[in-house]
Design an enzyme around this catalytic site. Structure first.
Site, PDB file in Angstrom:
ATOM      1  N   ILE A 175       0.729  -1.328  -0.038  1.00 18.66           N
ATOM      2  CA  ILE A 175      -0.031  -0.103  -0.051  1.00 18.66           C
ATOM      3  C   ILE A 175       0.920   1.258  -0.119  1.00 18.66           C
ATOM      4  O   ILE A 175       0.401   2.294  -0.080  1.00 18.66           O
ATOM      5  CB  ILE A 175      -1.090   0.118   1.251  1.00 18.66           C
ATOM      6  CG1 ILE A 175      -0.279  -0.112   2.607  1.00 18.66           C
ATOM      7  CG2 ILE A 175      -1.933  -1.008   1.058  1.00 18.66           C
ATOM      8  CD1 ILE A 175      -1.089   0.011   3.584  1.00 18.66           C
ATOM      9  N   GLY A 176       2.229   1.025   0.096  1.00 21.81           N
ATOM     10  CA  GLY A 176       2.991   2.518   0.170  1.00 21.81           C
ATOM     11  C   GLY A 176       4.554   1.874   0.137  1.00 21.81           C
ATOM     12  O   GLY A 176       4.673   0.583   0.427  1.00 21.81           O
ATOM     13  N   ASP A 181       9.040  16.520   9.823  1.00 19.23           N
ATOM     14  CA  ASP A 181       8.633  16.061   8.382  1.00 19.23           C
ATOM     15  C   ASP A 181       7.122  16.102   8.014  1.00 19.23           C
ATOM     16  O   ASP A 181       6.470  15.558   7.616  1.00 19.23           O
ATOM     17  CB  ASP A 181       9.125  14.853   7.838  1.00 19.23           C
ATOM     18  CG  ASP A 181       9.311  14.503   6.338  1.00 19.23           C
ATOM     19  OD1 ASP A 181       8.984  15.555   5.755  1.00 19.23           O
ATOM     20  OD2 ASP A 181       9.374  13.362   6.045  1.00 19.23           O
ATOM     21  N   LYS A 201       4.798  -2.170   7.983  1.00 16.34           N
ATOM     22  CA  LYS A 201       6.032  -1.504   7.196  1.00 16.34           C
ATOM     23  C   LYS A 201       7.306  -2.257   7.493  1.00 16.34           C
ATOM     24  O   LYS A 201       7.588  -2.702   8.440  1.00 16.34           O
ATOM     25  CB  LYS A 201       6.149  -0.114   7.871  1.00 16.34           C
ATOM     26  CG  LYS A 201       7.438   0.905   7.243  1.00 16.34           C
ATOM     27  CD  LYS A 201       7.124   2.268   7.962  1.00 16.34           C
ATOM     28  CE  LYS A 201       8.519   3.113   7.754  1.00 16.34           C
ATOM     29  NZ  LYS A 201       7.981   4.349   7.991  1.00 16.34           N
ATOM     30  N   VAL A 242       5.320  -0.840   2.705  1.00 14.75           N
ATOM     31  CA  VAL A 242       4.225  -0.977   3.603  1.00 14.75           C
ATOM     32  C   VAL A 242       3.241  -1.698   2.825  1.00 14.75           C
ATOM     33  O   VAL A 242       2.727  -1.715   1.720  1.00 14.75           O
ATOM     34  CB  VAL A 242       3.824   0.444   3.831  1.00 14.75           C
ATOM     35  CG1 VAL A 242       2.569   0.346   5.008  1.00 14.75           C
ATOM     36  CG2 VAL A 242       4.676   1.432   4.426  1.00 14.75           C
ATOM     37  N   GLY A 245       8.514   3.484   1.037  1.00 14.68           N
ATOM     38  CA  GLY A 245       9.323   4.843   1.362  1.00 14.68           C
ATOM     39  C   GLY A 245      10.585   4.685   0.845  1.00 14.68           C
ATOM     40  O   GLY A 245      10.902   3.448   0.078  1.00 14.68           O
ATOM     41  N   PHE A 272      13.451   3.153   2.478  1.00 13.75           N
ATOM     42  CA  PHE A 272      13.840   1.880   2.606  1.00 13.75           C
ATOM     43  C   PHE A 272      12.667   0.934   3.005  1.00 13.75           C
ATOM     44  O   PHE A 272      12.891  -0.139   3.257  1.00 13.75           O
ATOM     45  CB  PHE A 272      14.933   1.927   3.703  1.00 13.75           C
ATOM     46  CG  PHE A 272      15.828   3.013   3.613  1.00 13.75           C
ATOM     47  CD1 PHE A 272      16.917   2.549   2.658  1.00 13.75           C
ATOM     48  CD2 PHE A 272      15.796   4.137   4.182  1.00 13.75           C
ATOM     49  CE1 PHE A 272      18.008   3.480   2.189  1.00 13.75           C
ATOM     50  CE2 PHE A 272      16.927   5.066   3.726  1.00 13.75           C
ATOM     51  CZ  PHE A 272      18.014   4.706   2.823  1.00 13.75           C
ATOM     52  N   ALA A 273      11.579   1.343   3.000  1.00 13.21           N
ATOM     53  CA  ALA A 273      10.378   0.732   3.636  1.00 13.21           C
ATOM     54  C   ALA A 273       9.360   0.150   2.417  1.00 13.21           C
ATOM     55  O   ALA A 273       9.132   0.974   1.767  1.00 13.21           O
ATOM     56  CB  ALA A 273       9.694   1.372   4.577  1.00 13.21           C
TER      57      ALA A 273
HETATM   58  N1  LIG Z   1      -0.595   2.850   8.676  1.00 13.05           N
HETATM   59  C1  LIG Z   1      -0.945   2.881   7.199  1.00 13.05           C
HETATM   60  N2  LIG Z   1      -1.782   2.763   6.737  1.00 13.05           N
HETATM   61  C2  LIG Z   1      -2.250   3.111   5.203  1.00 13.05           C
HETATM   62  N3  LIG Z   1      -0.933   3.386   4.612  1.00 13.05           N
HETATM   63  C3  LIG Z   1       0.145   3.704   5.077  1.00 13.05           C
HETATM   64  C4  LIG Z   1       0.179   3.493   6.408  1.00 13.05           C
HETATM   65  N4  LIG Z   1       1.529   3.862   6.960  1.00 13.05           N
HETATM   66  C5  LIG Z   1       2.246   3.834   5.525  1.00 13.05           C
HETATM   67  N5  LIG Z   1       1.103   4.165   4.559  1.00 13.05           N
HETATM   68  C6  LIG Z   1       1.645   4.177   3.187  1.00 13.05           C
HETATM   69  O1  LIG Z   1       3.143   4.042   3.058  1.00 13.05           O
HETATM   70  C7  LIG Z   1       3.725   5.226   2.498  1.00 13.05           C
HETATM   71  C8  LIG Z   1       5.276   5.055   3.068  1.00 13.05           C
HETATM   72  O2  LIG Z   1       5.066   5.145   4.611  1.00 13.05           O
HETATM   73  P1  LIG Z   1       5.969   5.850   5.416  1.00 13.05           P
HETATM   74  O3  LIG Z   1       5.906   7.303   4.951  1.00 13.05           O
HETATM   75  O4  LIG Z   1       6.061   5.499   6.866  1.00 13.05           O
HETATM   76  O5  LIG Z   1       7.318   5.174   4.919  1.00 13.05           O
HETATM   77  P2  LIG Z   1       8.806   5.991   4.893  1.00 13.05           P
HETATM   78  O6  LIG Z   1       9.886   4.907   4.543  1.00 13.05           O
HETATM   79  O7  LIG Z   1       8.932   6.584   6.406  1.00 13.05           O
HETATM   80  O8  LIG Z   1       8.711   6.983   3.716  1.00 13.05           O
HETATM   81  P3  LIG Z   1       9.685   8.034   3.480  1.00 13.05           P
HETATM   82  O9  LIG Z   1      10.840   7.173   2.759  1.00 13.05           O
HETATM   83  O10 LIG Z   1       8.957   8.767   2.571  1.00 13.05           O
HETATM   84  O11 LIG Z   1      10.227   8.644   4.805  1.00 13.05           O
HETATM   85  C9  LIG Z   1       2.895   6.153   3.037  1.00 13.05           C
HETATM   86  O12 LIG Z   1       3.132   7.473   2.418  1.00 13.05           O
HETATM   87  C10 LIG Z   1       1.529   5.713   3.076  1.00 13.05           C
HETATM   88  O13 LIG Z   1       1.095   5.930   1.620  1.00 13.05           O
END
Ligand SMILES: Nc1ncnc2c1ncn2[C@@H]1O[C@H](COP(=O)(O)OP(=O)(O)OP(=O)(O)O)[C@@H](O)[C@H]1O
Length: 819
Positions: free
Chosen positions: A22-23, A138, A45, A30, A25, A27-28
């Site tokens: 669903i998403g 952020d 995540k 989700v 990042g 390094f991550a």
């Molecule tokens: N609890 C959640 N419910 C639904 N979607 C989520 C949730 N957590 C994260 N996502 C989706 O996953 C994406 C990436 O999550 P997140 O921003 O926590 O990752 P990140 O690695 O910290 O990203 P970044 O590299 O941008 O900092 C979010 O923008 C969102 O679209």
């Protein structure tokens, strides 16, 4: 006939069935998950820690630590942290409404009442954080998700940190359009006041659909921010405009703090008495907070306890222990919390507190079990247990269903479990997830702020320049001297592309909005195709400098705030993007299919690729700069732009250098390939849109920096702000050549003599741009060790200066070797 998809079992992690992505990042990844006992949907995540450097490991651990300590209705709730092999999994509540960013894309600006609701909820979350000494750093529309009832859920604590009162922070964090002026100036800053600035930007976006400081580069953004002028469109109410201005005050000392924010009259709306909303929000915090539940841990919910004993096979003591210790790394605690929240949701009209006050008639779980002094083994009705066992009414289509755990294909829908499968212990066999990973792939990443430019593990311990100086430097970008502006030198616009008229970027009413440059920070009124069409064939000139090239590139291909993630696309022949980004408004409606794909990419012909490959090899062989390669590449790009359809003007040539180069340099064959476009794209985007104030722009600077680096090394060197090489020429010759070069380039410098290890002499040349050059004699061969470090600013000109100096040194000593 369509080939049936491969049917595979649903992946399982801990007690969760894991479904589609669903998403993503940096390094991550989700993915959606479903707890097998509570049957609640969650977001999982996953981070592969083996791929993280030290800096990012620290960042993840800090995020985990902070997530464990916070609980607020408008902050995404964390349930469990799992560590398996090289992976960390962070399990949080699932927010089905997606990013606020996407909602704004769909809707454009929202009515003030709606903006008030969302803003107030975000402010309430921020108040909660600030009252605990946590700064988010952020805040932006992409990091605000919407829950099931469109309520705000703040996410992404990757940059958050604890801030002691009166302490200032140094690390450059955030997204440029949301960055406070003190950050843009490179000063130490109060993270809380910086958060308030971002809140000001957020409110502006909500009520106008555009950014307050439109600009096409960080430099222009900085000028716009520092001008102190915020133009607020006429349709914004007087109170709201006043409120925005109070948050966007340049001087952090005079800027609102979070208490002021909550008390501003706009927050209370028209019909309510002032401060009504804020007090309501503030009251909401303790009613759900861990602190309250911690005080009542002696009163663990007996229904949940019994349910867990039956279905999780855990003993009463184990459950009590895990819950009392708030052990996020235990499945027992997460199961309890998920069930607890499920009960809270299903308890129709209850206060959300499953421990009724004395004398209350109780919630659905009320009865003897809820009276304070009752033992933990009360009489529990079958009805109560059944409530835990079944999906909650409102979650049939959301929390507990499996629909999101599998693909939407007809095959998979036919394989979806029926209602009767929605029992705990559901084994999701036969679900088709083969294409799950292919969806929701393209996302705007948050770029990691460089917590430290001079990453300790990148600095050789025997570094002549940094010995004893930077090894002990604290995390965080070295703050600029007070009052000194960060040098985001504005790349020159290539004459071929003209100068954009940014005055036209002020938000205008929705239908005719040309929009501010928020998303792309690029002109929206420039038709590159038309421009090319108007150019006489023989007048195409090429940029002379890397900056020009970067600017040209951005003008041509657009950009966005964060790093592009263009899956299936980078390697040539990817998704065709029908609307070039530079034609799009930041927060205007755009078809979801194209919104996230960033590049139109027409593959170059094999012949073109071969040609570039050959040229690249030649470039490496003769230790030349890569102007020629640039030129060729530009020609190729230009040809592609002429030969392809609208919006697909970019070709991404892949230049394989696995053979000859590797042979030459005794590197084992690998499948490495050199993709100048994506490298350029990455750097250019980092410069303008990323979290770093500026990073090396263009592949030429990084490539020639270390001369004959492999593509892998080249890619790595982008983060490496210390470059060194060894020359067989005597120390004095090197110093003289450097000084002559600096003089001929008219760059002032100061010179110091120092003694380093074993009384060897070291000479330091300090340039006003923040470049430090150290030269030392390298024992025992008495070779000269020259080191270039870019210390206090990120200006791409620093890199170029270093580049030029290195080139000159190489000319007098072709045998010098990069380290
Ligand atoms: N609890 C959640 N419910 C639904 N979607 C989520 C949730 N957590 C994260 N996502 C989706 O996953 C994406 C990436 O999550 P997140 O921003 O926590 O990752 P990140 O690695 O910290 O990203 P970044 O590299 O941008 O900092 C979010 O923008 C969102 O679209």
């Amino acid at each position: 006939m369509a080939t049936p998809r491969r049917r595979i079992g649903l992946e399982k992690i801990g007690l969760y069935d894991v479904g589609r992505v669903i998403g993503r990042g940096n390094f991550a990844t989700v993915r959606i998950g479903r707890h097998r006992i509570a049957k609640t949907k969650v977001a999982i995540k996953s981070i592969d820690v083996s791929k993280l450097d030290k800096e990012n490991l620290v960042k993840i651990e800090r995020e985990v630590q902070i997530l464990k300590t916070i609980d607020h209705p408008h902050i995404v709730k964390t349930y469990e942290i799992m560590r398996h092999d090289r992976m960390i999994y962070i399990v949080t509540e699932y927010c089905s409404g997606g990013e606020l960013y996407d909602t704004l894309i769909e809707k454009g600006r929202v009515p003030e009442n709606q903006a008030r609701k969302w803003f107030a909820q975000t402010a309430s979350a921020l108040q909660y954080l600030h009252s605990r000494g946590i700064v988010h750093r952020d805040l932006k529309a992409e990091n605000i998700l919407l829950g099931k009832d469109s309520e705000i859920k703040l996410i992404d604590f990757g940059f958050s940190n604890f801030q002691e009162p009166d302490n200032l922070l140094n690390t450059w964090c955030g997204s440029p359009p949301y960055a406070a002026p003190e950050l843009l100036l490179g000063k130490s800053y109060d993270g809380m006041k910086a958060d308030i600035w971002s809140m000001g930007v957020l409110l502006y976006i909500l009520v106008t659909g555009g950014f307050p400081f439109p600009s096409d580069s960080v430099n222009k953004l900085k000028r716009s921010v520092l001008s102190g002028q915020v133009k607020i469109p006429y349709w914004v109410s007087v109170e709201c405009a006043d409120f925005i201005r109070k948050m966007l005050v340049l001087n952090p000392a005079k800027r609102y703090n979070i208490q002021n924010v909550l008390q501003h009259r706009w927050m209370s709306g028209q019909d309510e008495t002032p401060s009504f909303l804020s007090s309501q929000l503030l009251e909401a915090i303790p009613s759900s907070s861990f602190e309250i539940r911690q005080q009542t841990t002696s009163k663990l919910n007996p229904t949940i306890m019994l349910f867990m004993q039956q279905h999780g096979r855990w003993g009463e003591d184990q459950i009590c222990d895990a819950v009392r210790r708030r052990d996020f790394e235990s499945p027992i605690f997460s199961t309890y919390e998920l069930l607890h929240d499920k009960v809270k949701k299903t308890s129709d009209g209850s206060s959300g507190d499953d421990y009724p006050r004395r004398g209350s008639r109780g919630s659905i779980l009320s009865g003897r079990a809820n009276v304070d002094d009752q033992p933990l083994t009360p009489t529990i009705s079958a009805h109560q247990l059944a409530q835990l066992n079944l999906s909650s009414p409102e979650s049939d289509s959301d929390d507990s269903s499996n629909s999101d755990l599998c693909d939407d294909s007809p095959m998979s829908s036919s394989l979806r479990p029926q209602n009767h499968d929605r029992q705990f212990g559901f084994a999701a066999q036969g679900l088709d997830v083969t294409s799950a990973q292919n969806r929701h792939e393209n996302r705007r990443h948050t770029l990691c702020a460089s917590e430290q430019i001079l990453t300790p593990n990148l600095i050789p311990f025997t570094s002549p320049l940094l010995n004893g100086i930077h090894l002990n430097a604290p995390l965080g970008i070295t703050p600029m001297p007070e009052g000194q502006a960060a040098d985001f030198s504005t790349p020159l616009l290539h004459p071929a592309f003209g100068v954009a008229d940014y005055t036209r970027m002020l938000p205008v009413p929705k239908n005719e909005r040309r929009a501010s440059a928020g998303e792309t920070l690029l002109p929206t009124n420039f038709d590159i195709q038309q421009h090319f069409a108007n150019l006489p064939n023989n007048t195409l000139t090429f940029p002379e400098t890397v900056e020009e090239e970067g600017k040209t590139y951005l003008n041509k291909y657009g950009g966005k705030r964060n790093t592009v993630h263009c899956l299936n696309n980078q390697m040539g022949g990817g998704i065709q993007n029908p609307i070039p980004r530079y034609n799009r408004a930041p927060y205007s409606k755009a078809p979801p299919t194209e919104r996230r794909s960033s590049w139109a990419s027409a593959a170059p012909s094999q012949q073109q690729q071969n040609h570039l490959e050959k040229l690249f090899k030649q470039t490496l062989q003769v230790h030349n700069d890569i102007q020629n390669l640039h030129k060729e590449f530009n020609e190729l790009s230009y040809n592609c732009s002429q030969s392809t359809n609208e919006g697909s003007s970019l070709a991404c040539p892949q230049i394989s250098i696995t053979d000859e180069y590797n042979r030459q340099h005794n590197i084992a064959p690998s499948a490495s390939s050199f993709d100048p476009v994506s490298m350029f794209q990455k750097n250019a985007q980092e410069l303008v849109f990323g979290q770093r104030p500026a990073t090396a722009i263009g592949f030429s600077s990084t490539t020639s920096f270390s001369g004959t680096s492999t593509p892998d090394q080249t890619a790595r060197s982008m983060d490496d702000r210390v470059k060194s090489f060894v020359s067989s020429l005597p120390f004095a010759d090197i110093i003289e050549e450097l000084k002559n070069s600096l003089n001929s380039l008219k760059i002032p410098f100061s010179e110091t003599n120092e003694l380093v290890y074993e009384d060897h002499e070291m000479r330091r040349l300090s340039l006003p741009t923040g470049v430090e050059i150290g030269v030392a004699v390298l024992p025992p061969e008495q070779k000269s060790h020259v080191e270039f470090a870019i210390l206090s600013n990120d200006s791409p000109t620093s890199e170029i200066i270093c580049d030029q100096l290195i080139c000159r040194l190489r000319m007098i000593d072709p045998n010098s070797t990069a380290e």
